[in-house]
Motif scaffolding. Sequence first.
Motif, PDB file in Angstrom:
ATOM      1  N   GLY A 317      -5.919  28.522 -10.509  1.00 42.22           N
ATOM      2  CA  GLY A 317      -7.099  28.858  -9.714  1.00 42.22           C
ATOM      3  C   GLY A 317      -6.901  30.002  -8.748  1.00 42.22           C
ATOM      4  O   GLY A 317      -7.510  30.009  -7.676  1.00 42.22           O
ATOM      5  N   LEU A 318      -6.067  30.977  -9.102  1.00 37.42           N
ATOM      6  CA  LEU A 318      -5.818  32.098  -8.200  1.00 37.42           C
ATOM      7  C   LEU A 318      -7.098  32.855  -7.844  1.00 37.42           C
ATOM      8  O   LEU A 318      -7.308  33.227  -6.690  1.00 37.42           O
ATOM      9  CB  LEU A 318      -4.794  33.052  -8.828  1.00 37.42           C
ATOM     10  N   LEU A 319      -7.950  33.069  -8.847  1.00 37.19           N
ATOM     11  CA  LEU A 319      -9.180  33.826  -8.611  1.00 37.19           C
ATOM     12  C   LEU A 319     -10.405  32.931  -8.440  1.00 37.19           C
ATOM     13  O   LEU A 319     -11.508  33.440  -8.233  1.00 37.19           O
ATOM     14  CB  LEU A 319      -9.442  34.794  -9.779  1.00 37.19           C
ATOM     15  N   GLN A 320     -10.222  31.618  -8.556  1.00 34.16           N
ATOM     16  CA  GLN A 320     -11.356  30.696  -8.471  1.00 34.16           C
ATOM     17  C   GLN A 320     -11.483  30.172  -7.043  1.00 34.16           C
ATOM     18  O   GLN A 320     -10.654  29.386  -6.581  1.00 34.16           O
ATOM     19  CB  GLN A 320     -11.181  29.545  -9.473  1.00 34.16           C
ATOM     20  N   LEU A 321     -12.523  30.620  -6.357  1.00 32.57           N
ATOM     21  CA  LEU A 321     -12.703  30.228  -4.965  1.00 32.57           C
ATOM     22  C   LEU A 321     -13.174  28.784  -4.839  1.00 32.57           C
ATOM     23  O   LEU A 321     -12.955  28.154  -3.810  1.00 32.57           O
ATOM     24  CB  LEU A 321     -13.714  31.170  -4.297  1.00 32.57           C
ATOM     25  N   CYS A 322     -13.835  28.262  -5.868  1.00 37.11           N
ATOM     26  CA  CYS A 322     -14.336  26.893  -5.807  1.00 37.11           C
ATOM     27  C   CYS A 322     -13.194  25.915  -6.071  1.00 37.11           C
ATOM     28  O   CYS A 322     -12.468  26.053  -7.065  1.00 37.11           O
ATOM     29  CB  CYS A 322     -15.443  26.675  -6.841  1.00 37.11           C
ATOM     30  N   GLN A 341     -18.049  28.448 -13.239  1.00 39.84           N
ATOM     31  CA  GLN A 341     -17.823  27.706 -12.002  1.00 39.84           C
ATOM     32  C   GLN A 341     -18.700  28.313 -10.921  1.00 39.84           C
ATOM     33  O   GLN A 341     -18.650  29.521 -10.659  1.00 39.84           O
ATOM     34  CB  GLN A 341     -16.346  27.783 -11.603  1.00 39.84           C
ATOM     35  N   ASN A 342     -19.520  27.492 -10.312  1.00 41.18           N
ATOM     36  CA  ASN A 342     -20.416  27.949  -9.254  1.00 41.18           C
ATOM     37  C   ASN A 342     -20.339  26.962  -8.097  1.00 41.18           C
ATOM     38  O   ASN A 342     -20.326  25.740  -8.310  1.00 41.18           O
ATOM     39  CB  ASN A 342     -21.869  28.028  -9.742  1.00 41.18           C
ATOM     40  N   CYS A 343     -20.315  27.483  -6.899  1.00 40.86           N
ATOM     41  CA  CYS A 343     -20.316  26.606  -5.730  1.00 40.86           C
ATOM     42  C   CYS A 343     -20.705  27.412  -4.493  1.00 40.86           C
ATOM     43  O   CYS A 343     -20.741  28.649  -4.522  1.00 40.86           O
ATOM     44  CB  CYS A 343     -18.960  25.929  -5.530  1.00 40.86           C
ATOM     45  N   LYS A 344     -20.979  26.673  -3.442  1.00 41.02           N
ATOM     46  CA  LYS A 344     -21.305  27.288  -2.159  1.00 41.02           C
ATOM     47  C   LYS A 344     -20.153  26.993  -1.204  1.00 41.02           C
ATOM     48  O   LYS A 344     -19.736  25.846  -1.045  1.00 41.02           O
ATOM     49  CB  LYS A 344     -22.627  26.728  -1.626  1.00 41.02           C
ATOM     50  N   ILE A 345     -19.618  28.052  -0.575  1.00 40.46           N
ATOM     51  CA  ILE A 345     -18.454  27.920   0.296  1.00 40.46           C
ATOM     52  C   ILE A 345     -18.839  28.289   1.717  1.00 40.46           C
ATOM     53  O   ILE A 345     -19.554  29.282   1.949  1.00 40.46           O
ATOM     54  CB  ILE A 345     -17.296  28.804  -0.190  1.00 40.46           C
ATOM     55  N   SER A 346     -18.335  27.522   2.648  1.00 41.58           N
ATOM     56  CA  SER A 346     -18.579  27.788   4.059  1.00 41.58           C
ATOM     57  C   SER A 346     -17.821  29.041   4.494  1.00 41.58           C
ATOM     58  O   SER A 346     -16.673  29.266   4.092  1.00 41.58           O
ATOM     59  CB  SER A 346     -18.140  26.587   4.898  1.00 41.58           C
ATOM     60  N   VAL A 347     -18.459  29.842   5.332  1.00 38.56           N
ATOM     61  CA  VAL A 347     -17.824  31.059   5.826  1.00 38.56           C
ATOM     62  C   VAL A 347     -16.619  30.711   6.704  1.00 38.56           C
ATOM     63  O   VAL A 347     -15.600  31.411   6.694  1.00 38.56           O
ATOM     64  CB  VAL A 347     -18.847  31.912   6.599  1.00 38.56           C
ATOM     65  N   SER A 348     -16.696  29.632   7.445  1.00 33.97           N
ATOM     66  CA  SER A 348     -15.565  29.227   8.277  1.00 33.97           C
ATOM     67  C   SER A 348     -14.335  28.920   7.428  1.00 33.97           C
ATOM     68  O   SER A 348     -13.210  29.257   7.805  1.00 33.97           O
ATOM     69  CB  SER A 348     -15.950  27.999   9.119  1.00 33.97           C
ATOM     70  N   LYS A 349     -14.531  28.297   6.255  1.00 32.35           N
ATOM     71  CA  LYS A 349     -13.408  28.021   5.353  1.00 32.35           C
ATOM     72  C   LYS A 349     -12.853  29.312   4.786  1.00 32.35           C
ATOM     73  O   LYS A 349     -11.633  29.464   4.623  1.00 32.35           O
ATOM     74  CB  LYS A 349     -13.858  27.083   4.229  1.00 32.35           C
TER      75      LYS A 349
END
Length: 960
Positions: A317-322, A341-349
């Motif tokens: 998962g090197l390039l997979q942010l989710c 792969q689709n997801c929503k990531i918090s900016v703080s994370k």
Amino acid sequence: ARGFSVPLQRPDECGSEHYFDSSRLACAPCGAHQRQSAGGSFCECVPGYRMVSSNSGFSVTCEKCPENMSGVTQDGWNCITCPKGLTSKGNCKCPNNEILVERSVDGVLLDEALCIHCNGSEQSFSASDASGSRCIRCEKTFIQVSKSCDCNSPNILTGGLCFLAQEGLPPKGVAAVRFPQLGITLASAWFLKNLQSSAFACWLYSNLTACQALGNMCVMNMNSLSSSSTDACGLFQYIFVNTARVGVIHSIPYWRHNLPWLYYGDQPGLASQVLEKNHFPTTFTFRGADSDVKLKFIAASFDAAGNFLKWQSLEGGLLQLCPDTQTKLNAAYVFGTTYQQNCKISVSKILLDFANPVFYDLFLEYNGGNGQQHLWAVPVLNLNLQYNEKFVNQGSNLNNWLLTRRFFLVDALSGKENDLGKPPRVIRIASKITISIRLVSHTQRGTIYPPLITVGYTDLLIQNPETQSVMVSFTVSYEMNQREAQIQTDIALGVLGGLAVLWSLLKTAGWKRRTGSSIIDLQTVFKFLLFYAGDLANVFFIITMGTGIYWLVFFKAQQFVSVLLPLPSQEEDFVTYIACAFSLKALQFLHLLVSQLAIDIFFIDWERPKGKVLKAVEGEGVTKSAAAPVSIWRTYFIANEWNEIQTVRKINPLFQVLAVLFFLEVVGFSNLALMDASSSLTRSSESYIAPWSRILRFGVSAALWVAIAILQIIFFAVIYERFVEDKISQFVDLCCVSNISVFLLSHNCFGHYIHGRSVHGHADTNMEEMNMNLKREAENLCSQRGLLPNTDGQTFQISISRKMRLNYDWIHETLTRKRGPARLLDSSANTFEQSTRAYNAMNKFLSSFIDHVHKEMDYIVKDKLLLERILGMEFMEPIEKSIFYNDEGHSFTDVLYYGNETTLLIFDILFFSVVDLASQSFVLAAILTYLQQEIFRFIRTTLGQKNLASKTLVDQRFLI
């Protein structure tokens, strides 16, 4: 109950005179002459005061320093005299290139602090370090340029380095970073500090990390290309162009010695050459060793300062942010598995996990012929690339794009203004990453073109990291050139569409012959369009089903890869074909429904009165003898049986839907529609589930529908109808036993006839006589049931003459009008009596017609020619005599559901598929398909019952 509520307090809300007590998770006041520390977690003495006691900062006692010793030592415990002033914190300060000394060599505190100058002469070349606490050797560029630790004019001091002012230096760089999505251009603190020094060090000294750092800054500026700009990319291009003499690395013309490889070149058409000229020098399979099944991507990683970090595999998962499980993350690199792969990531994370950007040069590893491992450079298509002038108006054609090499996932560094220690104002995130694998056309061994990674970035203005989020996606897609398949589909569609036109013309010609009209009018054109709609729907269905099964078989069953599934964007034509097939088939189905609900039908009762009965004449007071009435119950019985078989099908619709759903969802055939190479019907919950292929979903579901329907038809035809119940044949037998024939017209001059005249003369008998008659018939002691002597033919297709039709219509009018012709009906009679007389007249007319009484309206019986059966039309026109065609196959079912099973089945399949393609749910599709079957069956039964009652004069109350 006692509550467990506590107030929420944050460290930044405590104020300057309070600190955040971590044990209480609340703000606590500081003591006298104290203030909050920089971290906010304890108190410290205010300037001019020293610590007397301290318990790790939580319990501090402060004491004021004397007037002559107003300074405080660095550790805060002692007071000291500061000859050269104080800092804002109350500590002693020294000028540049001097270090602060508060204690002697043996640790004794001095009364007055000393500021000792670092010796920058040739013997030592020393200067103070960044903290000002000790003297260290000067940076080597100072020594090389000025032979000292000073960088005085005209020498150039930038980024902590000293450069000799000379001709040929790179121009002064613009330390600006553009964020076009936000319309913002920032003066980056990182660029201000490092851009010019990196360019000079790279140019003058070929410093490897400086060159890498300069390349990274160009990548952070989205590889911008502009001949008039001196931003990071402009400086990189300046050095690249002027270092052609130093040679290239690995014979790659775009990879200069000492420089990172950022571009492939800006020549028109170069992108297509890079991606399509050479094949990747190894092959892949769907089944075999890991080396043949997995894509071994490996990346060289660098930090922002240009230091090489390490080689990193993309697995894990090197390039997979989710976030996901290791198994599912690694599934992205199994050859043939479309990964999304689709997801929503918090900016703080994101800020926490990617505080420092990492830059990647991506390669695909393969085994060379000599056993040596080799790397193939993977080009990058940056969707945010800022064009130079020649690319502005050339659109988004791949040939006009500039391919690059280096990319990053998150840049939270270039968006920092003024101070690198503060949070960024803007961050840039790789919100869309797609790795495209393209198969070489006509390959049989899984040969691919070099992969392409497409990166799209999102610029985000930081406002509240805790509440802000960004949508990211990572995709691995597989594609091949579908032009040949599209051409073949277009050819098939053209050929079959042309044949459909001819077939529809033949149907229209047959329909005109059966209606007794030879004039081509608007109705004829409309009828042709209806026929063509049904035939064209069959063409679309054949093509789409063939396409779906083709991809299902050839994609899932292959070992050495020769075909890849169309991309979702390439499936649009296929979905359009299905939509067209469904629309046209729905039109044909409605046309069929309307046609069946408008047929003319009459039950001919052959029963004759048995003897006479005495009947009182109303109003005259006398009794007269009259023929004994014939029971109507047999007619009612036949009418009810006809009403029941109107919606009988060759399959069981409920079983069909449940069986299809069972095989799809329970057995697991739906897993064959996943866009991966596996042909397994079961999938582990821990394994990655690839996205659905709409073509495969249609192929699997349609194949199951057809296969189960064929099995049902065979079962009913071979077993059930032969050994259990055959409702169609039983109806014909029942007509004969009831002494009633069925005369029906589906067209103006064409229809069907079921000869039900009893060979025993009477059907109104008791049980004993009925059983005796059946026994005699079983023992061949009576004549045969056929219309012609010594034949068994009871069903016929009839083509009646125009004169016969006119007489039929003339009598039939009295069944639909309240008042009939005066010479036929008594004007004083009520409606019921008029209808009864009209019924008797029609019964008498048709029975006499069958008995050849009307010589001017006679008929002949003959066999249909083979070509007539194939084309579904009659060559001979019934001008003087009607024609009865022998029928061995119960063709009267053409006016029932039973004889139109193909149309109904295809309509059900297309309805199921359209719902499934829209909802991606086989369960919902099955439920809605069954509901529509029941709704249309109810409509067909209800309206067919009304038509039956109106055409045969059978009271609708007796149709149950």
